[in-house]
Design an enzyme around this catalytic site. Structure first.
Site, PDB file in Angstrom:
ATOM      1  N   ARG A  26       0.892  -1.171   0.000  1.00 21.27           N
ATOM      2  CA  ARG A  26       0.000   0.000   0.000  1.00 21.27           C
ATOM      3  C   ARG A  26       0.924   1.213   0.000  1.00 21.27           C
ATOM      4  NH1 ARG A  26      -5.541   0.765   1.843  1.00 21.27           N
ATOM      5  NH2 ARG A  26      -5.880   2.910   2.513  1.00 21.27           N
ATOM      6  N   HIS A  53      -6.921   1.503  -7.001  1.00 20.33           N
ATOM      7  CA  HIS A  53      -7.207   0.763  -5.767  1.00 20.33           C
ATOM      8  C   HIS A  53      -7.792  -0.598  -6.159  1.00 20.33           C
ATOM      9  CE1 HIS A  53      -7.781   0.007  -1.683  1.00 20.33           C
ATOM     10  NE2 HIS A  53      -8.457   1.077  -1.296  1.00 20.33           N
ATOM     11  N   CYS A 193     -16.168   3.310   0.081  1.00 27.57           N
ATOM     12  CA  CYS A 193     -15.112   2.360   0.434  1.00 27.57           C
ATOM     13  C   CYS A 193     -14.561   2.577   1.844  1.00 27.57           C
ATOM     14  CB  CYS A 193     -13.982   2.413  -0.600  1.00 27.57           C
ATOM     15  SG  CYS A 193     -13.256   4.046  -0.825  1.00 27.57           S
TER      16      CYS A 193
END
Length: 240
Positions: A26, A53, A193
């Protein structure tokens, strides 16, 4: 220490490859992901970067299928900051899987979809028929008849806090509230999200309302990523 600061990304990738069977990254830039992939001898999973993403897309697609049965022919509308990794991957997802994506946000500089993403989506549409994307500057026009309404934070990672007031002034006309949800399809679902801020990108009435599937969506991050790790380690032709 931060990736690439005290130790080169090349060295990190090669050392971690000695320790584990797969790596999840990430990171702040797509370049960092590509450098990890280029130097690792194990699968590297992109958990998030500034340009996309993809892990969230797996969870979102699973959530959509659970609630709607299928994504074929549906329209998903993203409302808010369109210069955003989530916006980009939702556009790519629609073009790849064959459904329609509308994105709507301010026309001001700093909120627009990057041209490179537009060109990438056009290329995906040439190879994968059935999908589409539209970039709009009107919330209700984008939401009209939508099967899914999607929001994300107005203050994404890396945005300086001193820009908050100016950004909110530009984005407030794109807040999703109960009245705007009436423009969408009657059986539309609402997605975010997370993390989400009530009273910012959407009102509490929408986020906590009956059309919201945000907690199913959050749970599916676990299930989708378990499946991805299993396939990454065992191979995508693996049978259970």
């Amino acid at each position: 220490s931060p990736l690439g600061k005290k130790e080169s990304i090349q060295d990190t990738a090669r050392v971690v490859s000695r320790y584990v069977d797969a790596m999840t990254a990430r990171v702040n830039t797509r370049q960092a992901v590509e450098e990890l992939i280029g130097n690792a001898s194990i699968p590297v999973i992109n958990a998030l970067d500034d340009y996309g993403h993809p892990c969230q897309m797996l969870a979102d697609l699973l959530t959509i299928v659970e609630h709607r049965g299928s994504y074929e022919g549906m329209t998903l509308t993203f409302v808010g900051d369109c210069q955003n990794n989530m916006t980009y991957d939702l556009m790519r997802l629609g073009c790849l899987m064959g459904f329609n994506v509308n994105v709507a946000g301010p026309s001001d500089k700093g909120f627009n979809v990057e041209w490179s993403v537009v060109k990438e989506c056009e290329a995906l549409l040439e190879a994968n028929k059935g999908g589409s994307f539209k970039i709009l500057n009107n919330r209700d026009e984008a939401m009209k008849g939508a099967d899914i309404v999607y929001c994300d934070s107005w203050m994404s990672y890396g945005i300086p806090n001193d820009e908050r007031q100016e950004r909110f002034k530009a984005l407030l006309p794109f807040q999703v509230d109960a009245e705007s949800m009436k423009v969408a399809a009657k059986d539309a679902i609402f997605m975010n999200c997370l993390p989400a801020i009530r009273g910012e990108e959407q009102t509490a009435e929408v986020l906590d309302g009956p059309q919201s599937v945000i907690y199913d969506q959050a749970e599916n991050r676990l299930h989708a990523q378990k499946a991805l790790i299993t396939l990454a380690i065992n191979g995508f032709d693996w049978k259970y």
